[in-house]
Scaffold this motif. Structure first.
Motif, PDB file in Angstrom:
ATOM      1  N   ALA A  31       0.828  -1.204   0.000  1.00  0.00           N
ATOM      2  CA  ALA A  31       0.000   0.000   0.000  1.00  0.00           C
ATOM      3  C   ALA A  31       0.866   1.258   0.000  1.00  0.00           C
ATOM      4  O   ALA A  31       1.823   1.360   0.754  1.00  0.00           O
ATOM      5  N   GLY A  32       0.517   2.200  -0.859  1.00  0.00           N
ATOM      6  CA  GLY A  32       1.258   3.451  -0.948  1.00  0.00           C
ATOM      7  C   GLY A  32       2.416   3.420  -1.917  1.00  0.00           C
ATOM      8  O   GLY A  32       3.183   4.391  -2.008  1.00  0.00           O
ATOM      9  N   SER A  33       2.566   2.328  -2.670  1.00  0.00           N
ATOM     10  CA  SER A  33       3.664   2.241  -3.642  1.00  0.00           C
ATOM     11  C   SER A  33       3.517   3.287  -4.735  1.00  0.00           C
ATOM     12  O   SER A  33       2.411   3.553  -5.211  1.00  0.00           O
ATOM     13  N   ASP A  34       4.634   3.874  -5.127  1.00  0.00           N
ATOM     14  CA  ASP A  34       4.624   4.752  -6.294  1.00  0.00           C
ATOM     15  C   ASP A  34       4.936   3.900  -7.526  1.00  0.00           C
ATOM     16  O   ASP A  34       4.930   2.663  -7.453  1.00  0.00           O
ATOM     17  N   ALA A  35       5.193   4.525  -8.661  1.00  0.00           N
ATOM     18  CA  ALA A  35       5.417   3.775  -9.899  1.00  0.00           C
ATOM     19  C   ALA A  35       6.624   2.848  -9.786  1.00  0.00           C
ATOM     20  O   ALA A  35       6.592   1.704 -10.266  1.00  0.00           O
ATOM     21  N   ILE A  36       7.690   3.319  -9.146  1.00  0.00           N
ATOM     22  CA  ILE A  36       8.892   2.497  -9.015  1.00  0.00           C
ATOM     23  C   ILE A  36       8.615   1.301  -8.109  1.00  0.00           C
ATOM     24  O   ILE A  36       9.028   0.173  -8.385  1.00  0.00           O
ATOM     25  N   GLY A  37       7.912   1.534  -6.999  1.00  0.00           N
ATOM     26  CA  GLY A  37       7.587   0.445  -6.094  1.00  0.00           C
ATOM     27  C   GLY A  37       6.719  -0.603  -6.759  1.00  0.00           C
ATOM     28  O   GLY A  37       6.933  -1.815  -6.597  1.00  0.00           O
ATOM     29  N   THR A  38       5.730  -0.150  -7.512  1.00  0.00           N
ATOM     30  CA  THR A  38       4.859  -1.082  -8.234  1.00  0.00           C
ATOM     31  C   THR A  38       5.662  -1.902  -9.235  1.00  0.00           C
ATOM     32  O   THR A  38       5.473  -3.119  -9.365  1.00  0.00           O
ATOM     33  N   ALA A  39       6.581  -1.232  -9.939  1.00  0.00           N
ATOM     34  CA  ALA A  39       7.422  -1.938 -10.910  1.00  0.00           C
ATOM     35  C   ALA A  39       8.311  -2.962 -10.216  1.00  0.00           C
ATOM     36  O   ALA A  39       8.554  -4.057 -10.751  1.00  0.00           O
ATOM     37  N   ARG A  40       8.778  -2.648  -9.009  1.00  0.00           N
ATOM     38  CA  ARG A  40       9.606  -3.607  -8.261  1.00  0.00           C
ATOM     39  C   ARG A  40       8.816  -4.881  -7.951  1.00  0.00           C
ATOM     40  O   ARG A  40       9.325  -5.998  -8.091  1.00  0.00           O
ATOM     41  N   VAL A  41       7.576  -4.709  -7.516  1.00  0.00           N
ATOM     42  CA  VAL A  41       6.756  -5.872  -7.177  1.00  0.00           C
ATOM     43  C   VAL A  41       6.463  -6.703  -8.425  1.00  0.00           C
ATOM     44  O   VAL A  41       6.557  -7.935  -8.416  1.00  0.00           O
ATOM     45  N   LEU A  42       6.108  -6.035  -9.516  1.00  0.00           N
ATOM     46  CA  LEU A  42       5.826  -6.753 -10.762  1.00  0.00           C
ATOM     47  C   LEU A  42       7.065  -7.498 -11.262  1.00  0.00           C
ATOM     48  O   LEU A  42       6.968  -8.647 -11.706  1.00  0.00           O
ATOM     49  N   ALA A  43       8.216  -6.850 -11.188  1.00  0.00           N
ATOM     50  CA  ALA A  43       9.458  -7.488 -11.633  1.00  0.00           C
ATOM     51  C   ALA A  43       9.759  -8.725 -10.792  1.00  0.00           C
ATOM     52  O   ALA A  43      10.158  -9.779 -11.320  1.00  0.00           O
ATOM     53  N   ALA A  44       9.552  -8.609  -9.478  1.00  0.00           N
ATOM     54  CA  ALA A  44       9.798  -9.748  -8.596  1.00  0.00           C
ATOM     55  C   ALA A  44       8.826 -10.880  -8.899  1.00  0.00           C
ATOM     56  O   ALA A  44       9.199 -12.065  -8.871  1.00  0.00           O
ATOM     57  N   ALA A  45       7.564 -10.537  -9.197  1.00  0.00           N
ATOM     58  CA  ALA A  45       6.570 -11.564  -9.507  1.00  0.00           C
ATOM     59  C   ALA A  45       6.906 -12.277 -10.809  1.00  0.00           C
ATOM     60  O   ALA A  45       6.804 -13.514 -10.900  1.00  0.00           O
ATOM     61  N   ILE A  46       7.307 -11.517 -11.820  1.00  0.00           N
ATOM     62  CA  ILE A  46       7.655 -12.119 -13.115  1.00  0.00           C
ATOM     63  C   ILE A  46       8.878 -13.012 -12.971  1.00  0.00           C
ATOM     64  O   ILE A  46       8.940 -14.119 -13.526  1.00  0.00           O
ATOM     65  N   THR A  47       9.863 -12.567 -12.193  1.00  0.00           N
ATOM     66  CA  THR A  47      11.059 -13.379 -11.949  1.00  0.00           C
ATOM     67  C   THR A  47      10.689 -14.646 -11.186  1.00  0.00           C
ATOM     68  O   THR A  47      11.185 -15.742 -11.483  1.00  0.00           O
ATOM     69  N   HIS A  48       9.795 -14.508 -10.212  1.00  0.00           N
ATOM     70  CA  HIS A  48       9.357 -15.647  -9.403  1.00  0.00           C
ATOM     71  C   HIS A  48       8.695 -16.722 -10.260  1.00  0.00           C
ATOM     72  O   HIS A  48       8.853 -17.919  -9.982  1.00  0.00           O
ATOM     73  N   MET A  49       7.968 -16.310 -11.282  1.00  0.00           N
ATOM     74  CA  MET A  49       7.269 -17.285 -12.139  1.00  0.00           C
ATOM     75  C   MET A  49       8.145 -17.783 -13.280  1.00  0.00           C
ATOM     76  O   MET A  49       7.660 -18.427 -14.208  1.00  0.00           O
ATOM     77  N   GLY A  50       9.434 -17.496 -13.211  1.00  0.00           N
ATOM     78  CA  GLY A  50      10.352 -18.028 -14.204  1.00  0.00           C
ATOM     79  C   GLY A  50      10.627 -17.124 -15.376  1.00  0.00           C
ATOM     80  O   GLY A  50      11.205 -17.556 -16.376  1.00  0.00           O
ATOM     81  N   GLY A  51      10.229 -15.857 -15.282  1.00  0.00           N
ATOM     82  CA  GLY A  51      10.473 -14.916 -16.357  1.00  0.00           C
ATOM     83  C   GLY A  51       9.451 -15.037 -17.470  1.00  0.00           C
ATOM     84  O   GLY A  51       8.481 -15.800 -17.381  1.00  0.00           O
ATOM     85  N   ALA A  52       9.679 -14.287 -18.532  1.00  0.00           N
ATOM     86  CA  ALA A  52       8.762 -14.283 -19.672  1.00  0.00           C
ATOM     87  C   ALA A  52       9.527 -13.957 -20.937  1.00  0.00           C
ATOM     88  O   ALA A  52      10.552 -13.256 -20.895  1.00  0.00           O
ATOM     89  N   ASP A  53       9.038 -14.486 -22.050  1.00  0.00           N
ATOM     90  CA  ASP A  53       9.617 -14.111 -23.345  1.00  0.00           C
ATOM     91  C   ASP A  53       9.201 -12.697 -23.714  1.00  0.00           C
ATOM     92  O   ASP A  53       9.973 -11.926 -24.281  1.00  0.00           O
ATOM     93  N   LEU A  54       7.941 -12.372 -23.390  1.00  0.00           N
ATOM     94  CA  LEU A  54       7.397 -11.060 -23.732  1.00  0.00           C
ATOM     95  C   LEU A  54       6.517 -10.577 -22.591  1.00  0.00           C
ATOM     96  O   LEU A  54       5.684 -11.325 -22.084  1.00  0.00           O
ATOM     97  N   VAL A  55       6.726  -9.332 -22.178  1.00  0.00           N
ATOM     98  CA  VAL A  55       5.878  -8.691 -21.178  1.00  0.00           C
ATOM     99  C   VAL A  55       5.104  -7.591 -21.886  1.00  0.00           C
ATOM    100  O   VAL A  55       5.696  -6.768 -22.595  1.00  0.00           O
ATOM    101  N   VAL A  56       3.784  -7.584 -21.710  1.00  0.00           N
ATOM    102  CA  VAL A  56       2.941  -6.596 -22.365  1.00  0.00           C
ATOM    103  C   VAL A  56       2.156  -5.836 -21.311  1.00  0.00           C
ATOM    104  O   VAL A  56       1.611  -6.442 -20.383  1.00  0.00           O
TER     105      VAL A  56
END
Length: 259
Positions: free
Chosen positions: A90-115
């Motif tokens: 709660a209270g994340s700015d754009a950078i904080g939100t991007a950090r969480v999304l990046a960690a989630a994508i890495t956790h799921m094994g990455g992606a060939d394409l992020v849209v």
């Protein structure tokens, strides 16, 4: 090809926005999938359908109600969904939100394409896509009005004020698409029923191994000093048309140097 689509649960654009402690209230039952993210979902689904293979995973970050956004993605045709929910976000700015999304994508094994969509209709910063690309260390091709994938090459067409440009990059890549990219599909009955059997994985920051001090209000690089609802306008001029409304409107514009 594995495609991850990042979506956001936003307050209904037609509803009254609620503000508490300088933040937009994001739970209360009037939220919806960010309209511009539907274009991202449509782009990803179309690529998989065209290739005849691949998977689409939809991911979001937000409170409990945010799961509705990824459920809508499943109804449209995504294969699975990931919902990151944690009070520390709660209270994340754009950078904080991007950090969480990046960690989630890495956790799921990455992606060939992020849209992603071009922006969230609640904030309209358009900052998250490029920040996310930087954190994932992949090329960013933002604001695409057209998206094509041939082999391992991603090509996008962007429309600027006075020109169009074509950009290319090799997978893995992050692309944000505009509302000119396509016409999102509506979930049909079959898709809605199928979505009930598709998995929604719920993750916390602990699951992602992400330090809570890097996100949320604690890790925000911006601070809201004050926020309040926009006051009602008191200077409106109402003109009742008695046959001369056009003339009176023109006179008003000239008088106020608006033309």
């Amino acid at each position: 090809m594995k495609i991850v689509v990042c979506v956001k649960h936003v307050p209904d654009i037609q509803s009254d926005r609620q503000i508490a402690e300088g933040r937009t209230v994001r739970d209360g039952g009037d939220g919806t999938l960010n309209e511009l993210d539907e274009n991202a979902l449509e782009a990803a689904l179309s690529l998989v359908e065209s290739a005849g293979e691949g998977e689409v995973v939809v991911v979001t970050v937000g409170p409990d109600d945010a799961v509705d956004a990824v459920r809508k993605g499943l109804q449209m045709g995504a294969d699975e969904a990931v919902h990151v929910v944690d009070d520390a976000v709660a209270g994340s700015d754009a950078i904080g939100t991007a950090r969480v999304l990046a960690a989630a994508i890495t956790h799921m094994g990455g992606a060939d394409l992020v849209v992603t969509g071009m922006a969230g209709l609640d904030g309209l910063t358009s900052l998250v896509p490029t920040a996310l690309a930087a954190l994932l260390d992949v090329p960013a091709l933002p604001l695409a009005a057209r998206l094509e994938v041939t082999g391992s090459t991603v090509r996008v067409t962007r429309h600027l004020d006075h020109a169009s440009e074509v950009l290319e990059a090799e997978l893995p890549v992050l692309v944000s698409v505009t509302d000119q990219a396509n016409e999102p599909r509506y979930p049909n009955f079959k898709g809605i029923m199928a979505a009930r059997k598709k998995p929604v994985t719920t993750l916390t920051l602990a699951d992602l191994g992400l330090d809570p001090t890097l996100v949320g209000a604690a890790g925000a690089r911006t601070e809201v000093l004050e926020a309040a609802p926009r006051p009602a306008r008191e200077d409106r001029v109402l003109v009742t048309d008695t046959g001369d409304a056009g003339v009176r409107l023109a006179a008003y514009l000239v008088e106020n140097q608006l033309v």
